[in-house]
Motif scaffolding. Structure first.
Motif, PDB file in Angstrom:
ATOM      1  N   SER B 881       0.854  -1.070   0.039  1.00 52.13           N
ATOM      2  CA  SER B 881      -0.098  -0.440  -0.385  1.00 52.13           C
ATOM      3  C   SER B 881       0.945   1.199   0.280  1.00 52.13           C
ATOM      4  N   MET B 882       1.810   1.249   0.692  1.00 53.86           N
ATOM      5  CA  MET B 882       2.655   2.247   0.436  1.00 53.86           C
ATOM      6  C   MET B 882       3.051   3.659  -0.944  1.00 53.86           C
ATOM      7  N   ASP B 883       2.885   3.073  -1.840  1.00 57.31           N
ATOM      8  CA  ASP B 883       2.230   4.204  -3.192  1.00 57.31           C
ATOM      9  C   ASP B 883       1.131   4.974  -2.628  1.00 57.31           C
ATOM     10  N   VAL B 884       0.327   5.022  -2.033  1.00 57.17           N
ATOM     11  CA  VAL B 884      -0.565   5.392  -1.776  1.00 57.17           C
ATOM     12  C   VAL B 884      -0.615   5.820  -0.052  1.00 57.17           C
ATOM     13  N   PRO B 885       0.701   6.711   0.087  1.00 58.16           N
ATOM     14  CA  PRO B 885       0.881   6.744   1.794  1.00 58.16           C
ATOM     15  C   PRO B 885      -0.247   7.440   2.678  1.00 58.16           C
ATOM     16  N   GLY B 886      -0.880   7.282   2.140  1.00 60.58           N
ATOM     17  CA  GLY B 886      -2.348   8.110   2.917  1.00 60.58           C
ATOM     18  C   GLY B 886      -2.848   7.271   3.247  1.00 60.58           C
ATOM     19  N   ALA B 887      -2.735   5.696   2.965  1.00 61.98           N
ATOM     20  CA  ALA B 887      -3.680   5.191   2.684  1.00 61.98           C
ATOM     21  C   ALA B 887      -3.318   4.231   4.269  1.00 61.98           C
ATOM     22  N   VAL B 888      -1.814   4.512   4.338  1.00 67.41           N
ATOM     23  CA  VAL B 888      -1.013   3.340   5.410  1.00 67.41           C
ATOM     24  C   VAL B 888      -1.288   3.342   6.508  1.00 67.41           C
ATOM     25  N   ALA B 889      -2.004   5.101   6.586  1.00 70.57           N
ATOM     26  CA  ALA B 889      -2.235   4.726   8.105  1.00 70.57           C
ATOM     27  C   ALA B 889      -3.517   4.106   8.813  1.00 70.57           C
ATOM     28  N   ALA B 890      -3.951   4.314   8.154  1.00 68.04           N
ATOM     29  CA  ALA B 890      -5.188   3.534   7.965  1.00 68.04           C
ATOM     30  C   ALA B 890      -5.107   1.892   8.408  1.00 68.04           C
ATOM     31  N   LEU B 891      -4.369   1.328   7.354  1.00 67.80           N
ATOM     32  CA  LEU B 891      -3.537   0.168   7.495  1.00 67.80           C
ATOM     33  C   LEU B 891      -3.027  -0.154   8.758  1.00 67.80           C
ATOM     34  N   LEU B 892      -2.472   0.423   9.711  1.00 63.26           N
ATOM     35  CA  LEU B 892      -1.460   0.235  10.336  1.00 63.26           C
ATOM     36  C   LEU B 892      -2.522   0.545  11.555  1.00 63.26           C
ATOM     37  N   ASP B 893      -3.409   1.634  11.484  1.00 67.12           N
ATOM     38  CA  ASP B 893      -4.095   1.656  12.341  1.00 67.12           C
ATOM     39  C   ASP B 893      -5.268  -0.310  12.866  1.00 67.12           C
ATOM     40  N   ASP B 894      -5.272  -0.707  11.489  1.00 59.91           N
ATOM     41  CA  ASP B 894      -6.495  -1.524  11.057  1.00 59.91           C
ATOM     42  C   ASP B 894      -5.989  -2.740  12.241  1.00 59.91           C
ATOM     43  N   LEU B 895      -4.531  -3.715  11.741  1.00 58.75           N
ATOM     44  CA  LEU B 895      -2.955  -4.186  12.017  1.00 58.75           C
ATOM     45  C   LEU B 895      -2.948  -4.273  13.793  1.00 58.75           C
ATOM     46  N   ARG B 896      -2.970  -2.553  13.879  1.00 61.56           N
ATOM     47  CA  ARG B 896      -2.694  -2.878  15.460  1.00 61.56           C
ATOM     48  C   ARG B 896      -3.833  -3.328  16.440  1.00 61.56           C
ATOM     49  N   GLN B 897      -5.399  -2.522  15.614  1.00 59.68           N
ATOM     50  CA  GLN B 897      -6.453  -3.278  16.125  1.00 59.68           C
ATOM     51  C   GLN B 897      -6.616  -4.687  15.989  1.00 59.68           C
ATOM     52  N   ALA B 898      -6.132  -5.213  15.190  1.00 62.89           N
ATOM     53  CA  ALA B 898      -6.799  -6.161  14.783  1.00 62.89           C
ATOM     54  C   ALA B 898      -5.761  -7.528  15.585  1.00 62.89           C
ATOM     55  N   SER B 899      -4.612  -6.637  16.334  1.00 63.93           N
ATOM     56  CA  SER B 899      -3.391  -7.714  17.326  1.00 63.93           C
ATOM     57  C   SER B 899      -3.814  -7.955  17.979  1.00 63.93           C
ATOM     58  N   GLY B 900      -5.415  -7.501  18.570  1.00 62.81           N
ATOM     59  CA  GLY B 900      -5.942  -7.520  19.757  1.00 62.81           C
ATOM     60  C   GLY B 900      -6.950  -8.454  19.650  1.00 62.81           C
ATOM     61  N   GLU B 901      -7.130  -9.406  17.932  1.00 64.50           N
ATOM     62  CA  GLU B 901      -7.927 -10.422  18.717  1.00 64.50           C
ATOM     63  C   GLU B 901      -7.228 -11.120  18.107  1.00 64.50           C
ATOM     64  N   ALA B 902      -7.845 -12.372  18.864  1.00 58.67           N
ATOM     65  CA  ALA B 902      -7.347 -14.036  19.363  1.00 58.67           C
ATOM     66  C   ALA B 902      -7.368 -14.040  17.737  1.00 58.67           C
ATOM     67  N   GLY B 903      -8.361 -14.319  17.230  1.00 58.79           N
ATOM     68  CA  GLY B 903      -8.747 -14.658  15.406  1.00 58.79           C
ATOM     69  C   GLY B 903      -7.771 -14.498  14.511  1.00 58.79           C
ATOM     70  N   LEU B 904      -6.605 -13.491  15.059  1.00 57.27           N
ATOM     71  CA  LEU B 904      -5.722 -12.834  14.160  1.00 57.27           C
ATOM     72  C   LEU B 904      -4.567 -13.898  13.637  1.00 57.27           C
ATOM     73  N   GLN B 905      -4.612 -14.603  13.916  1.00 52.69           N
ATOM     74  CA  GLN B 905      -3.574 -15.940  13.862  1.00 52.69           C
ATOM     75  C   GLN B 905      -3.682 -16.753  13.228  1.00 52.69           C
ATOM     76  N   PRO B 906      -4.597 -17.045  13.513  1.00 53.48           N
ATOM     77  CA  PRO B 906      -4.774 -17.901  12.132  1.00 53.48           C
ATOM     78  C   PRO B 906      -5.745 -18.119  11.394  1.00 53.48           C
ATOM     79  N   LEU B 907      -6.481 -16.741  11.427  1.00 52.71           N
ATOM     80  CA  LEU B 907      -6.734 -16.182   9.672  1.00 52.71           C
ATOM     81  C   LEU B 907      -5.479 -15.603   9.547  1.00 52.71           C
ATOM     82  N   VAL B 908      -5.049 -15.222   9.221  1.00 57.03           N
ATOM     83  CA  VAL B 908      -3.421 -14.836   8.723  1.00 57.03           C
ATOM     84  C   VAL B 908      -2.741 -16.470   7.927  1.00 57.03           C
TER      85      VAL B 908
END
Lengths: 1010, 1010
Positions: B881-908
């Motif tokens: 996503s880095m070609d659209v720097p404006g999108a990266v912050a949201a993605l990172l936020d999402d990642l941070r939030q997702a990392s709290g979810e137990a389901g993340l690891q199996p999903l990934v």
């Protein structure tokens, strides 16, 4: 050395000088720093002192020469206006440097400075310290083509030389440059030796010629643009840069004669424009540094005339000067004598003998027994004509009445007197005799104001102009001061003896001689006072002292001096000093391996030393120099020896370097690297042309096989010595060196001689070649130069003759005229041969060019003959023969002899009469059928009887009857007969008669001279 | 002034300096004279002093600016090796100039010198005299790329500035340059004013660009040839000439960015080669100036330890330094504290509190109650394994016997001890407690030798290296000297207070404070002794003193100081002085017409003055400066006022000159004269490209009509202020000035803002544009630079980034990332737009170039994120996503939030499993006909149930059944069925599943991070 610079700095700043820094671009001399070359312009005062490392690529020696550096240090002082006592100030600076002036021999030796490239010149001296030039001392007169006002004085110290003298160093590398408090020395060589070597390498070997040409052009272009932009400061900077680039190219041997001339013209123009701009811009700014300078001029000392008595007394005059050039001393003595004699003669004072003599620093005149007052006298004042003075009644007419009123006289005082053969009424007016002080003042003023030399300069004085500055004036009649005053110069009784220096005390030097300024009590005390200063006013006695002292020194070491041969030098020495003090110097015997001519030239020309010879006539390693007054002989000898050693060292260095070459023809390729002229190629090319032209000319004269062989070899070697280091360094030795090297490296004596002679005659007084081969080469040399330069349009204009074409023309004429083998050779043939040779290598030489060159040469020939004493008419008389200079002498002889013949004048008149009527081109011919009149027959008979005359003299002696026949013919016969055939026959007859007269003379011109 | 130069000259020569002349070609600084730049190389000692008129075309001001000249005078001193007390020697030279150091405020303010163009750098200070920089004082470390040994110190005096301060002149023209004995003054303006004007004209207006280019090339070519010819001296001369020609071109605005970079590279190379050659050639000559220098190092004071007693005493340490840069003071205090604490802790000494603090000139450490000796201790010495120590008979084995022999013990002293879990024979060794003096000496040595800063220098000391020279060391335990010695630094009891100057007597200054060096009787006396010198060792107290004094002065005139806002400045001031002494200065109100930002920038950045504000918050015409110790307040205030006046005058001059223009668009044509880049044309062309690219980008974002109008006008004006004099002079004000001028000359506030914002962000910490228009222009600006430079091949290499492309890339990323309106804009689109625009004017920009530029930008983006604290893996996760720097912050936020979810690891893990088996390009699809297995059906069902996830967090929370279905599918079903249609159906199914996951993340990378 840095301490010396500091001392100079302190000395001059304590005297009010501003200090500036060396310029931030390479300059050849301190003069070129704007603090000099611009600031001397215009009316603003400017006293400045500064150090200037002066860069002269040509002086590069890789740091090996003891005295020569590509960058040497000048200390430069400008005093504007000159302060009136710059010599004294200068001597003070030497003392500040720790130089004991009482022990050393310091002299001011004429050296006039001119830098045509910047339109500048001035008069002054080089200052010698024990024979070494340590300072250039110049009163600037003109810069950038502008006359300067006020006049500045420039002092340029050669710092390394001074320091070497002071430290006794024999090589610049050994100068102690700085000294740490703990005594650690750093020498000049340690500090700057590497730079000296490397920059020498750059200038002599490694600088890229094309790049430096590019730089030169770029600089000139910027300078030109800056002049247009009215910015003299950057313009000047770029002039300097262009000058340096030019010097680099020159050091690389890449500058041709025309390039040099063109570059100089460019620089002169730019510098003139820059100078003009500078003055204009300073004026626009209101000359910010201009402050009113008023010179207060004292009044002459007044005398109580009543107390002076009536007895005649001696009149004494001393004109005090800064050191005159030697040759001006005698001229000035004579001029003062003449003026004094004439002006005294025009008064009614009686007087005894007039004695005038002098030294470089003073002209002294003594007049015995000058009467105290003129006797009273009477003058007749002219009134109206006697006839118009009285009316019929014998009463004064209106005219006379008016005259009487005007003169304040009555009719009883009117007398009759003759004026221009007419009688007039007149009145006697008594003229009271003037007092000697008034008369003498006026005479002194006229004499001093009238002083002029060939080259005159201005100084601080607002009106005077002379060879050097007039600094004081003693004028006494008895014990009274003659109250003369000329501009700022005021007569008094104070004379100036040898200058006072720190080492002298109580007004006396160590031998008791008076020094400094001394008041002279009376006219009769003038000479004794000067004498007490150990100054010899009389030239003859001074000369004798020089000879006696020199002779004594010479004989002390078993040598002799050729006083007869050195007569001119002795004269010069006599007028270089006031108090001759000869000192013997020696030099190392190893320099004797150099030809004597080189050594004596150096000693004589550069140093004014008298060379010593031993009993066999061989040069001894010793010389006599003549100091000005008492000094420490050992010290002065050592100093002079160091100077001559350095000069000999230079010569020897080159001599040895050159002679490492096995054969002199190995030098020839080096000529290719020397530019002769851009379009005409290298000197090598020129040398080949000379050889070919000489060979071609050899076909026109008688040459033996041996001569032909010599010519071939000498031709191959022509000019080779221009590629030797010695000649590059001492160009006046060109030719001489060729001969020396050739002889030493296996060439025949004839070849060596021819090479020497190729350069002859060098001057108007020099001899022409003695050998035919030499003469052929010398003629070819000059023809090549003349034709080449004319072909590229570089003809002399006005007084400008940068390529020496006038000298070349004169040389050519003299060779053809004075070398017997070439007597029949025509100027035009020589030039044509040169032209032919140029064409062979593609240089366009058309007939007009050759004609113009020929005309130029003959013009110089005419001038030569006039200089030799012939009249314009005499020259005109031989004009038809001038193309063959070898024939002209005989013709002139003939003319001279003929002029003794009574028959000459009628003969010439008759010939001119014929010339007037017979058009050119008429063939001689005796058409006997149509020559029927007796006068015609008679003329034809006389003509055939006289026959062809061998000489004009013989012809004049024998042509009486012929002349009579001619005259009768003209009296009786109408040449222009209506019958064209008759007319033709008569013209043919006259042409036959004319043909009898010796050819080659312009008889109309001969007639005009009779 | 010339007297001052003479005094400096005399002062330094009396201290053993050699004097050379200014260089005879233009140099920009005395450093460039060969007497510095070549002589500092190699081992030879060299003490030299000289005047150097320094030519800087860029500083041309037609002689109108009071302080700035195209040629100013430097006085340059090199001491090699640095003598150990150069600061004291230097201060002596100021006194020699007649400067009363007791009255003036003289400070050494960090100023590190680097001249990359000649491969040179050094550390040191600018010396301030009442706030005016009068001397650059540098310990040279490297020249021509060579590390120097020995280290020389360079002192460069700005002579005009010093003289102006001494004479109280407010304009250089009024400096009295020389003074004749009769009192006649010549001013600097009279002597050099015309030259200053004319050379300014040349450099700024009249120099011909083409000619100077030609000169530059010619010089470079000669320099290159001379390097090849192994002649460093002429090579160096031509480097100087080329540098001057370059400077002339630069002053004429004719140097493009690439030309500059190329010229610098050329010069660096030539200078490096020349330096190498110089050293080689000196070595070939045997380093002629090399003399043995031996530093004798004293022994530490010895103590009678027996007499010291056993009581604990204070340990005091003072590390004496030459002035540290302010930011190094605190770092050094901390470093000493840490080292001391650690090293003391490693001993068996007992001690009380450790206090460390300091000033720029001393770091002081006090340790309470340090015991006199360490208690004795015991150590077990390990022998052979216990099992191998005794033979079957219980006698020592050979191994043990050898061990006993080695330790000199009998078998009765052998004990059993455990080492690393094994039993060994061992012996107990008593360790005698060391005396505190020995322990402390060792600690002190380690602490001092271990001092390091970010930038370290060497000085005379053969081994040490630190931010600045360590000059003394006090180390006391009680009244005994700790006998430490580190290289040449020997501990003692002598401390150095404020430096003694001629105006101080009896070791005290006028307020009674001790000065000079003082012996400290005992550790406890160290602080009182320093305090008696009026030196405040404690930073906090020093800071309070600064604040209190400044506040008092401010309130005295009704002003306030923004101490909070100026906190960093106050910190800096605190570490610029040892004895704060605030002084109030004022400036003329008329300068207040300048924007406050300009004035405060000048005061803060250049002068470290605290600006004063009135009650309304408006800037007052006053400031507070903090001197170092007692001084004559009036004198110091006047001096500082003169400095700030000159700086404001400069700014005001340009401000007014610029604002004479009626409309700011009139500046735009001036941009044509500024070169951006040779192949890319002028800055004017660049500005037009930026406007066009910005307009093109505007099509991709939402802009109002008003914004469009603003963009058009701002585009027309883009970069116009680069053509203003103020920005030419103070380039850091670019943008700001554009806004000010635009607002004042009729542009709308929006246009003005956009112009300011075009230059943002200036630094990593600067804000991005607030307006969309500003952001578009700023993005276009950076894209134009990046694409242009990549197109001409000027990509950054290694650490070299002469065109600031890294900064530009970062700026572009931040704009796109942080300006909401541009959040959707792709880096590649921006670069493509710039490329398009270049192609339109004929510059070849191919796709590879754009790709390379894009890669470069994204590389910087990755670096930025890592600098912001993301892991390499996190960055890799968002890489798609880095070609659209404006999108990266949201993605990172999402990642941070997702990392709290137990389901993340199996999903990934499941997603990665899919990724591994499904080739790229497989279209999602449900081919229900061929998906017959129950696991297939189940997966398809779960997939359609979950549907497209809004965020990864939400997806992870809800994807449990889906993940289970995926895993079951993989367990039971062979994806790569032999039947290609079946295989295709299964791949399509998996692709459909994958598509459900949020795009833009690299799931393998996400997986690796979990």
């Amino acid at each position: 050395m840095q301490d010396a610079l500091r001392r100079l700095n302190d000395y001059w700043t304590s005297r009010g000088c501003l200090v500036v820094q060396p310029f931030n671009t390479e300059v050849g001399a301190g003069t070129m720093n704007p603090a000099t070359v611009l600031r001397v312009l215009g009316p603003e005062p400017w006293d400045v002192a500064y150090v200037e490392p002066s860069v002269r690529p040509d002086d590069s020696r890789y740091g090996e020469n003891p005295n020569r550096l590509q960058t040497h240090t000048q200390f430069q002082v400008i005093l504007k206006p000159e302060p009136g006592d710059p010599q004294e100030l200068y001597l003070g600076s030497l003392e500040a440097l720790g130089i004991d002036l009482a022990a050393h021999d310091v002299r001011f030796v004429e050296d006039n400075w001119a830098q045509p490239a910047i339109g500048a010149w001035g008069l002054g001296w080089e200052v010698w310290l024990d024979g070494m030039e340590i300072t250039q001392f110049t009163y600037f007169q003109q810069v950038g083509g502008h006359n300067l006002d006020p006049i500045p004085v420039e002092l340029t110290y050669g710092v390394e030389r001074i320091i070497m003298a002071v430290q006794g160093a024999t090589h610049f590398k050994n100068i102690v440059y700085s000294l740490a408090p703990d005594g650690t020395e750093i020498t000049y060589g340690e500090a700057f030796g590497q730079s000296e070597y490397e920059m020498s390498r750059y200038y002599l070997d490694d600088a890229d010629v094309e790049t430096n040409r590019t730089l030169y052009e770029a600089y000139v272009s910027e300078a030109t643009r800056m002049v247009e932009a009215r910015l003299p400061v950057p313009a000047h900077t770029y002039i300097l840069k262009s000058s340096h680039a030019f010097n680099v190219l020159d050091a690389r041997g890449a500058i041709s004669t025309t390039e040099r001339a063109k570059a100089f013209a460019t620089m002169r123009r730019l510098m003139r424009e820059t100078a003009t701009l500078w003055i204009e811009r300073r004026e626009e700014q209101g000359f910010p540094l201009l402050k009113q300078v008023t010179d207060e001029v004292a009044e002459p000392e007044a005398s109580d005339r009543a107390g002076l008595g009536d007895e005649p007394r001696t009149l004494a005059l001393e004109i005090g000067l800064e050191e005159l050039p030697p040759h001006v001393v005698g001229q000035t003595i004579e001029a003062v004598r003449a003026a004094l004699t004439e002006k005294l003669g025009a008064t009614r004072l009686t007087h005894g003998e007039i004695t005038v003599d002098g030294t470089p620093r003073r002209i002294v005149a003594l007049v015995d027994a000058v009467s105290a007052v003129e006797p009273d006298a009477e003058q007749l004042k002219k009134g109206p004509r006697w006839q118009a003075a009285f009316d019929a009644d014998g009463n004064p007419t209106k005219a006379l009445a008016g005259f009487m009123r005007g003169q304040g006289v009555g009719v009883d005082e009117i007398v009759k007197a003759e004026f221009g053969g007419n009688e007039h009424a007149a009145v006697r007016i008594a003229i009271a005799g003037r007092h000697v002080l008034d008369v003498a003042a006026s005479i002194v003023e006229d004499v001093v104001a009238g002083l002029r030399a060939e080259k005159n300069m201005r100084w601080r004085d607002p009106e005077l102009s002379f060879s050097r500055a007039i600094r004081w004036l003693v004028a006494l009649w008895g014990d009274a001061v003659v109250p003369a005053r000329i501009s700022d110069v005021v007569a008094g009784r104070t004379t100036y003896l040898q200058r006072v220096t720190a080492g002298m005390t109580g007004g006396r030097r160590s031998d008791g001689a008076l020094v400094g300024h001394v008041d002279v009590p009376s006219a009769d005390e003038l000479l004794p006072t000067i004498g007490a200063g150990s100054i010899e006013v009389f030239t003859g006695q001074r000369r004798s002292a020089v000879v006696e002292q020199a002779e004594a020194l010479a004989s002390g070491v078993g040598g002799t001096i050729d006083f007869e041969g050195e007569s001119a030098l002795v004269d010069e020495i006599t007028n270089l000093v006031e108090d001759p003090h000869a000192v013997l110097g020696r030099f190392d015997e190893r320099y004797l391996e150099l030809p004597a001519q080189i050594l004596t030239t150096v000693m004589r020309k550069h140093q004014r030393y008298l060379p010593l010879y031993d009993a066999s006539g061989a040069l001894m390693p010793a010389f006599v120099t003549v100091a000005n007054g008492l000094c420490d002989d050992d010290l002065v000898a050592r100093g002079n020896e160091a100077v001559v050693r350095a000069r000999f060292e230079d010569a020897l260095f080159f001599w040895n370097a050159d002679l490492k070459t096995e054969r002199v023809d190995l030098f020839v390729p080096g000529l290719e690297n020397l530019m002769f002229e851009n379009k005409l190629g290298s000197v090598g090319k020129r040398a080949r042309r000379i050889a070919d032209v000489a060979a071609a000319l050899a076909g026109r004269v008688e040459v033996s096989d041996a001569e032909r062989t010599t010519l071939t070899r000498a031709g191959e070697l022509t000019k080779f010595d221009l590629a030797t280091q010695l000649v590059v360094e001492m160009s006046s030795l060109a030719g001489f060196v060729a001969g020396e090297y050739a002889a030493r490296r296996g060439e025949t004596p004839e070849v060596a001689q021819a090479l020497v002679e190729t350069e002859k005659p060098r001057t108007a007084s020099d001899e022409v070649p003695a050998s035919t081969v030499g003469a052929l080469l010398a003629a070819a040399d000059r023809a090549d130069l003349l034709v080449g330069m004319f072909a590229v349009g570089a003809r002399p204009t006005g007084s400008s003759d940068p390529f020496g074409l006038r000298r070349a023309a004169l040389g050519l004429v003299r060779i053809l005229r004075e070398v017997p083998a070439l007597a029949a050779v025509r100027v035009s043939d020589v030039l044509a041969a040169a032209g032919e040779r140029y064409r062979a290598e593609g240089v366009a030489v058309d007939d007009e060019t050759l004609a113009a060159a020929g005309e130029f040469v003959l013009g110089r020939f005419g001038q030569l003959m006039r200089d030799e004493g012939l009249t314009v008419g005499q020259v005109a008389a031989v004009e038809p023969s001038m193309d063959v200079p070898g024939a002209v002498a005989a013709l002139l002889d003939d003319l001279r002899q003929a002029s003794g013949e009574a028959g000459l004048q009628p003969l010439v008149e008759a010939l001119v009469r014929i010339d007037r009527i017979v058009p050119e081109g008429v063939e001689p011919g005796l058409d006997e059928a149509r020559l029927a009149l007796p006068e015609e027959k008679e003329l034809a008979r006389e003509a055939s009887e006289v026959g062809h005359a061998g000489s004009l003299a013989a012809f004049a002696a024998s042509s009486g009857p012929l002349v009579e026949a001619i005259n009768t013919f003209f009296d009786k016969v109408l040449v222009n007969d209506p019958d064209p055939e008759v007319k033709a026959a008569r013209l043919g007859l006259l042409a036959s008669v004319r043909e009898l007269a010796p050819a080659g003379l312009d008889y109309a011109a001969v007639d005009a001279e009779l």
